[in-house]
Design a protein around this motif. Structure first.
Motif, short mmCIF file in Angstrom:
data_model
loop_
_atom_site.label_atom_id
_atom_site.label_comp_id
_atom_site.label_asym_id
_atom_site.label_seq_id
_atom_site.Cartn_x
_atom_site.Cartn_y
_atom_site.Cartn_z
N SER A 166 0.82 -1.21 0.00
CA SER A 166 0.00 0.00 0.00
C SER A 166 0.86 1.27 0.00
N SER A 167 2.03 1.23 0.66
CA SER A 167 2.91 2.40 0.68
C SER A 167 3.45 2.71 -0.71
N PHE A 170 0.59 4.31 -2.58
CA PHE A 170 0.33 5.65 -2.05
C PHE A 170 1.33 6.66 -2.63
N TYR A 171 2.63 6.28 -2.68
CA TYR A 171 3.66 7.18 -3.20
C TYR A 171 3.94 6.94 -4.68
N MET A 181 1.96 2.81 7.63
CA MET A 181 0.87 3.54 7.01
C MET A 181 -0.06 4.21 8.02
N SER A 182 0.14 3.94 9.29
CA SER A 182 -0.68 4.58 10.32
C SER A 182 -0.02 5.84 10.88
N SER A 184 0.43 8.78 9.59
CA SER A 184 -0.15 10.07 9.22
C SER A 184 -1.60 9.85 8.83
N GLU A 186 -3.29 10.93 6.27
CA GLU A 186 -3.45 10.65 4.85
C GLU A 186 -3.11 9.18 4.53
N ARG A 187 -2.01 8.69 5.13
CA ARG A 187 -1.63 7.29 4.90
C ARG A 187 -2.67 6.34 5.51
N PHE A 190 -5.74 6.13 3.36
CA PHE A 190 -5.49 5.33 2.16
C PHE A 190 -5.46 3.85 2.48
N LYS A 191 -4.79 3.50 3.59
CA LYS A 191 -4.71 2.09 4.00
C LYS A 191 -6.10 1.56 4.35
N GLU A 214 4.29 -3.88 6.59
CA GLU A 214 3.24 -4.33 5.68
C GLU A 214 3.35 -5.83 5.44
#
Length: 238
Positions: A166-167, A170-171, A181-182, A184, A186-187, A190-191, A214
């Motif tokens: 997922s990271s 995302f990027y 991913m927790s 921020s 925004e992350r 998304f997660k 992950e």
């Protein structure tokens, strides 16, 4: 009078389970909440009307083609005699009214019209129909936006690999990032969408190369393509 409908009898039965203090608390709660019940009901009814209106707009938009209107009407006449399909149709309308967004309701309307027009070769709902409808009624506008971004990332890198963490998505990076991913809002958002799409079977999971943050990577499924194709036909992929 039936004893169960006798107010005095009911009141006596309640007294056996609720003491005076609890009754006073309940009365106080009712007196506080009651002024808000009607406005909340009106707001809820209005939001349902908006989504129902969006469903009808999508349905009419897809249906109202002069070249295929007669065919549509003939197909609808045939399907009204199919009990399973009619149950499916009424449930879909209910799903549209209770969908997370009017955009989803609009798409559900178009999708239903497609089924009736015979663009989907079914006489009763298929697993694919039920899965896509369940996904649409569960997705809000942000979910749809994220799904489109996820799909476009996979499309851009379809020659590289079938799964990404997922990271990475995302990027929009092919590099193994292995980020928390927790860490921020925004992350985390998304997660959460990724996990939601997995639960809806729109995405699938596989083992991730990095194990720290992950434990799995994600991949598109057959239903990812079905949903994206539907969104594309509804002009909802931009």
């Amino acid at each position: 009078m039936n004893k169960l409908l006798d107010y005095a009898s009911l009141n006596s039965m309640l007294d056996e389970y609720i003491n005076k203090t609890d009754r006073d608390m309940i009365k106080e709660l009712i007196s506080e909440v009651t002024p808000y019940i009607k406005p909340m009901t009106l707001i809820w009814d209005y939001s349902q009307k908006i989504r129902y209106g969006a469903f009808i707009k999508g349905y009419e938009y897809k249906k109202d083609n002069p070249r295929s209107l007669n065919k549509f009407q003939e197909k609808m006449d045939k399907l009204t005699k199919n009990e399973k399909f009619m149950e499916f149709l009424f449930q879909t309308v209910s799903d549209a009214i209770n969908a997370r967004s009017s955009k989803s309701s609009f798409i559900l309307g178009m999708y239903t019209a497609e089924i009736i027009k015979g663009e989907k070769e079914i006489e009763e709902p298929s697993y694919e129909n039920l899965l896509i409808i369940n996904a649409l009624k569960s997705l809000n506008d942000w979910d749809i936006k994220h799904f489109n971004n996820i799909y476009s990332f996979f499309d851009e890198h379809k020659g590289y690999t079938n799964s990404f963490c997922s990271s990475q998505i995302f990027y929009r990076s092919k590099t193994d990032l292995d980020l928390d991913m927790s860490s921020s809002p925004e992350r985390a958002e998304f997660k959460a969408v990724i996990d939601k799409l997995i639960n809806l079977q729109i995405l699938s999971t596989s083992n991730a190369m990095a194990q720290d943050y992950e434990p799995y990577s994600v991949a598109l499924t057959y239903y990812s393509h079905v949903l994206h194709d539907l969104l594309k036909r509804c002009n909802q992929t931009v």
